[in-house]
Design a protein around this motif. Structure first.
Motif, PDB file in Angstrom:
ATOM      1  N   VAL A  69     -72.605 -73.814 -19.589  1.00 54.02           N
ATOM      2  CA  VAL A  69     -74.037 -74.012 -19.786  1.00 54.02           C
ATOM      3  C   VAL A  69     -74.394 -75.491 -19.891  1.00 54.02           C
ATOM      4  CG1 VAL A  69     -75.932 -73.596 -21.411  1.00 54.02           C
ATOM      5  CG2 VAL A  69     -74.348 -71.745 -20.830  1.00 54.02           C
ATOM      6  N   GLN A  70     -73.532 -76.291 -20.480  1.00 53.58           N
ATOM      7  CA  GLN A  70     -73.838 -77.702 -20.707  1.00 53.58           C
ATOM      8  C   GLN A  70     -73.514 -78.599 -19.514  1.00 53.58           C
ATOM      9  OE1 GLN A  70     -75.499 -78.406 -23.462  1.00 53.58           O
ATOM     10  NE2 GLN A  70     -75.290 -76.262 -24.088  1.00 53.58           N
ATOM     11  N   THR A  71     -73.069 -78.030 -18.406  1.00 54.63           N
ATOM     12  CA  THR A  71     -72.694 -78.831 -17.245  1.00 54.63           C
ATOM     13  C   THR A  71     -73.871 -78.943 -16.268  1.00 54.63           C
ATOM     14  OG1 THR A  71     -71.929 -77.004 -15.857  1.00 54.63           O
ATOM     15  CG2 THR A  71     -70.366 -77.908 -17.473  1.00 54.63           C
ATOM     16  N   PRO A  72     -73.860 -79.956 -15.399  1.00 55.89           N
ATOM     17  CA  PRO A  72     -74.948 -80.106 -14.430  1.00 55.89           C
ATOM     18  C   PRO A  72     -74.913 -79.086 -13.298  1.00 55.89           C
ATOM     19  CG  PRO A  72     -73.280 -81.808 -14.090  1.00 55.89           C
ATOM     20  CD  PRO A  72     -72.912 -81.097 -15.352  1.00 55.89           C
ATOM     21  N   TRP A  73     -73.850 -78.288 -13.217  1.00 60.54           N
ATOM     22  CA  TRP A  73     -73.714 -77.333 -12.116  1.00 60.54           C
ATOM     23  C   TRP A  73     -74.133 -75.912 -12.500  1.00 60.54           C
ATOM     24  CZ3 TRP A  73     -69.154 -80.004 -13.840  1.00 60.54           C
ATOM     25  CH2 TRP A  73     -68.971 -81.241 -13.206  1.00 60.54           C
ATOM     26  N   HIS A  74     -74.363 -75.675 -13.781  1.00 64.04           N
ATOM     27  CA  HIS A  74     -74.545 -74.307 -14.265  1.00 64.04           C
ATOM     28  C   HIS A  74     -75.721 -73.602 -13.610  1.00 64.04           C
ATOM     29  CE1 HIS A  74     -74.639 -70.891 -16.997  1.00 64.04           C
ATOM     30  NE2 HIS A  74     -75.937 -71.116 -17.149  1.00 64.04           N
ATOM     31  N   ASP A  75     -76.875 -74.226 -13.583  1.00 66.52           N
ATOM     32  CA  ASP A  75     -78.079 -73.547 -13.080  1.00 66.52           C
ATOM     33  C   ASP A  75     -77.925 -73.138 -11.617  1.00 66.52           C
ATOM     34  OD1 ASP A  75     -79.248 -73.788 -15.558  1.00 66.52           O
ATOM     35  OD2 ASP A  75     -80.442 -75.551 -15.032  1.00 66.52           O
ATOM     36  N   ASP A  76     -77.386 -74.040 -10.803  1.00 69.99           N
ATOM     37  CA  ASP A  76     -77.178 -73.694  -9.393  1.00 69.99           C
ATOM     38  C   ASP A  76     -76.146 -72.585  -9.241  1.00 69.99           C
ATOM     39  OD1 ASP A  76     -79.043 -75.505  -8.416  1.00 69.99           O
ATOM     40  OD2 ASP A  76     -77.569 -77.127  -8.218  1.00 69.99           O
ATOM     41  N   ASP A  77     -75.100 -72.621 -10.058  1.00 72.49           N
ATOM     42  CA  ASP A  77     -74.099 -71.547 -10.017  1.00 72.49           C
ATOM     43  C   ASP A  77     -74.725 -70.199 -10.351  1.00 72.49           C
ATOM     44  OD1 ASP A  77     -72.229 -73.501  -9.503  1.00 72.49           O
ATOM     45  OD2 ASP A  77     -71.216 -73.355 -11.438  1.00 72.49           O
ATOM     46  N   LEU A  78     -75.562 -70.195 -11.368  1.00 69.21           N
ATOM     47  CA  LEU A  78     -76.150 -68.933 -11.821  1.00 69.21           C
ATOM     48  C   LEU A  78     -77.086 -68.354 -10.762  1.00 69.21           C
ATOM     49  CD1 LEU A  78     -76.066 -67.008 -14.172  1.00 69.21           C
ATOM     50  CD2 LEU A  78     -77.980 -68.228 -15.208  1.00 69.21           C
ATOM     51  N   ARG A  79     -77.750 -69.218 -10.012  1.00 65.49           N
ATOM     52  CA  ARG A  79     -78.608 -68.716  -8.926  1.00 65.49           C
ATOM     53  C   ARG A  79     -77.790 -67.969  -7.877  1.00 65.49           C
ATOM     54  NH1 ARG A  79     -82.112 -73.096 -10.329  1.00 65.49           N
ATOM     55  NH2 ARG A  79     -80.808 -74.691  -9.339  1.00 65.49           N
ATOM     56  N   LEU A  80     -76.541 -68.341  -7.741  1.00 63.77           N
ATOM     57  CA  LEU A  80     -75.662 -67.648  -6.801  1.00 63.77           C
ATOM     58  C   LEU A  80     -75.492 -66.170  -7.175  1.00 63.77           C
ATOM     59  CD1 LEU A  80     -73.859 -68.613  -4.354  1.00 63.77           C
ATOM     60  CD2 LEU A  80     -71.962 -68.665  -5.972  1.00 63.77           C
ATOM     61  N   ALA A  81     -75.620 -65.867  -8.456  1.00 66.24           N
ATOM     62  CA  ALA A  81     -75.425 -64.493  -8.931  1.00 66.24           C
ATOM     63  C   ALA A  81     -76.490 -63.538  -8.412  1.00 66.24           C
ATOM     64  CB  ALA A  81     -75.408 -64.457 -10.459  1.00 66.24           C
ATOM     65  N   ALA A  82     -77.577 -64.064  -7.845  1.00 64.82           N
ATOM     66  CA  ALA A  82     -78.608 -63.195  -7.289  1.00 64.82           C
ATOM     67  C   ALA A  82     -78.143 -62.475  -6.031  1.00 64.82           C
ATOM     68  CB  ALA A  82     -79.861 -64.012  -6.986  1.00 64.82           C
ATOM     69  N   LEU A  83     -77.078 -62.964  -5.404  1.00 60.34           N
ATOM     70  CA  LEU A  83     -76.572 -62.328  -4.184  1.00 60.34           C
ATOM     71  C   LEU A  83     -76.015 -60.942  -4.498  1.00 60.34           C
ATOM     72  CD1 LEU A  83     -74.711 -65.314  -2.474  1.00 60.34           C
ATOM     73  CD2 LEU A  83     -76.874 -64.276  -1.777  1.00 60.34           C
ATOM     74  N   PRO A  84     -76.246 -59.976  -3.615  1.00 60.42           N
ATOM     75  CA  PRO A  84     -75.762 -58.604  -3.861  1.00 60.42           C
ATOM     76  C   PRO A  84     -74.247 -58.507  -4.018  1.00 60.42           C
ATOM     77  CG  PRO A  84     -77.355 -58.643  -2.066  1.00 60.42           C
ATOM     78  CD  PRO A  84     -77.037 -60.069  -2.379  1.00 60.42           C
ATOM     79  N   GLY A  85     -73.515 -59.461  -3.417  1.00 61.84           N
ATOM     80  CA  GLY A  85     -72.058 -59.395  -3.470  1.00 61.84           C
ATOM     81  C   GLY A  85     -71.440 -59.792  -4.784  1.00 61.84           C
ATOM     82  N   VAL A  86     -72.255 -60.275  -5.730  1.00 63.44           N
ATOM     83  CA  VAL A  86     -71.730 -60.667  -7.042  1.00 63.44           C
ATOM     84  C   VAL A  86     -71.906 -59.506  -8.016  1.00 63.44           C
ATOM     85  CG1 VAL A  86     -71.904 -62.310  -8.950  1.00 63.44           C
ATOM     86  CG2 VAL A  86     -72.300 -63.080  -6.599  1.00 63.44           C
ATOM     87  N   ALA A  87     -70.781 -58.911  -8.408  1.00 59.87           N
ATOM     88  CA  ALA A  87     -70.830 -57.766  -9.317  1.00 59.87           C
ATOM     89  C   ALA A  87     -70.906 -58.182 -10.777  1.00 59.87           C
ATOM     90  CB  ALA A  87     -69.617 -56.877  -9.108  1.00 59.87           C
ATOM     91  N   GLY A  88     -70.611 -59.447 -11.051  1.00 58.69           N
ATOM     92  CA  GLY A  88     -70.652 -59.896 -12.435  1.00 58.69           C
ATOM     93  C   GLY A  88     -70.364 -61.370 -12.555  1.00 58.69           C
ATOM     94  N   VAL A  89     -70.620 -61.898 -13.736  1.00 58.81           N
ATOM     95  CA  VAL A  89     -70.470 -63.323 -14.018  1.00 58.81           C
ATOM     96  C   VAL A  89     -69.592 -63.496 -15.249  1.00 58.81           C
ATOM     97  CG1 VAL A  89     -71.725 -65.358 -14.868  1.00 58.81           C
ATOM     98  CG2 VAL A  89     -72.644 -64.030 -12.959  1.00 58.81           C
ATOM     99  N   MET A  90     -68.711 -64.498 -15.185  1.00 59.11           N
ATOM    100  CA  MET A  90     -67.926 -64.888 -16.357  1.00 59.11           C
ATOM    101  C   MET A  90     -68.399 -66.261 -16.810  1.00 59.11           C
ATOM    102  SD  MET A  90     -63.771 -65.274 -16.820  1.00 59.11           S
ATOM    103  CE  MET A  90     -63.517 -63.510 -17.081  1.00 59.11           C
TER     104      MET A  90
END
Length: 269
Positions: A69-90
């Protein structure tokens, strides 16, 4: 349904390894944007993962480990989770319930959310973290935890943390937690012993860093032949006894014993 036993990490910029990881027999494959990717390669890894996910489509085995969460890449990474192929996030370095709740709100209801416990602060706040609504499971980032705590990585040194993870998972009605990785890729007996040790402490799965580890991990979390034989003796005795008190192998059988026997047998039905 039996909870997953094996979670295999794959570096997020190595698309040529993704399909091989999925063919390894791992219950879940974690496409990793965090520790396995150098800072200068983060954007490339995210783009690589995006392209592969769009081609691969829906797959219940595919998880993504985003950056913290505290990294500069987090928000862009989380947007990737909107893709149907992502079943979950760690989420790595999961230390605050509020961070997990925020991510949970950004995910689809069907998507899983895993909290990777890697710091002393996370262990201190474990009950709050485990109580987050919609959390799927806790996982133990054992080597990062050792670094943060100033501890050695001897197997037994971490047993108090394993116990706490198991207790808090059970209290929150989560599946048994996922144990940390075994780094020695060339020593299968060490891996088997790590799995046996984790299972003895109530852990229910293990993180893997190479496909060759998957089979031993999957086997290690299955009930043994003696476990199955015992469970069937218990259930046979219950079926024959009616309402009376019974004993199996000289030990009294009560309701928790019966439920344990049912759970063991259910894994093979």
């Amino acid at each position: 349904m039996k909870a997953a036993s094996s979670y295999l990490f794959v570096p997020g910029e190595r698309a040529e390894r993704f399909d091989k990881a999925l063919a390894s027999g791992a219950d879940r494959v974690i496409l990793d944007l965090e520790d396995a990717v150098l800072p200068e390669a983060k954007a490339l890894a995210r783009d690589t993962l995006h392209d592969w996910l769009e081609r691969h489509g829906v797959d219940a085995r595919v998880l993504v480990r985003v950056n913290g969460v505290q990294t500069p890449w987090h928000d862009d990474d989380l947007r990737l989770a909107a893709l149907p192929g992502v079943a979950g996030v760690m989420l790595p370095k999961a230390e605050r319930a509020s961070d997990l709740a925020h991510i949970r709100a950004a995910l689809r209801e069907s998507q899983a959310l895993y909290a990777l416990i890697e710091t002393v602060d996370a262990v201190v706040r474990l009950r709050e973290i485990a109580a987050v609504g919609g959390l799927t499971r806790l996982a133990f980032g054992s080597f990062d935890f050792c670094s943060d705590a100033g501890m050695g990585d001897d197997r037994s040194a971490l047993d108090p943390v394993r116990t706490q993870l198991v207790i808090e998972s059970r209290h929150a009605r989560l599946p048994a937690p996922v144990d940390g990785v075994t780094l020695d890729l060339g020593n299968e007996s060490a891996l088997e012993e790590d799995v046996r040790h984790a299972r003895m402490f109530g852990m229910g799965a293990k993180l893997c860093i190479h496909p060759r580890q998957v089979d031993a991990v999957n086997r290690g979390f299955l009930p043994t032949e003696s476990d199955c034989a015992w469970a069937r003796r218990v259930l046979d005795a219950v079926a024959k006894s009616g309402a009376g008190a019974i004993a199996v192998d000289g030990k009294l059988v009560d309701r928790p014993i019966v439920e344990r026997a049912k759970a063991i047998v259910a894994q093979f039905d």
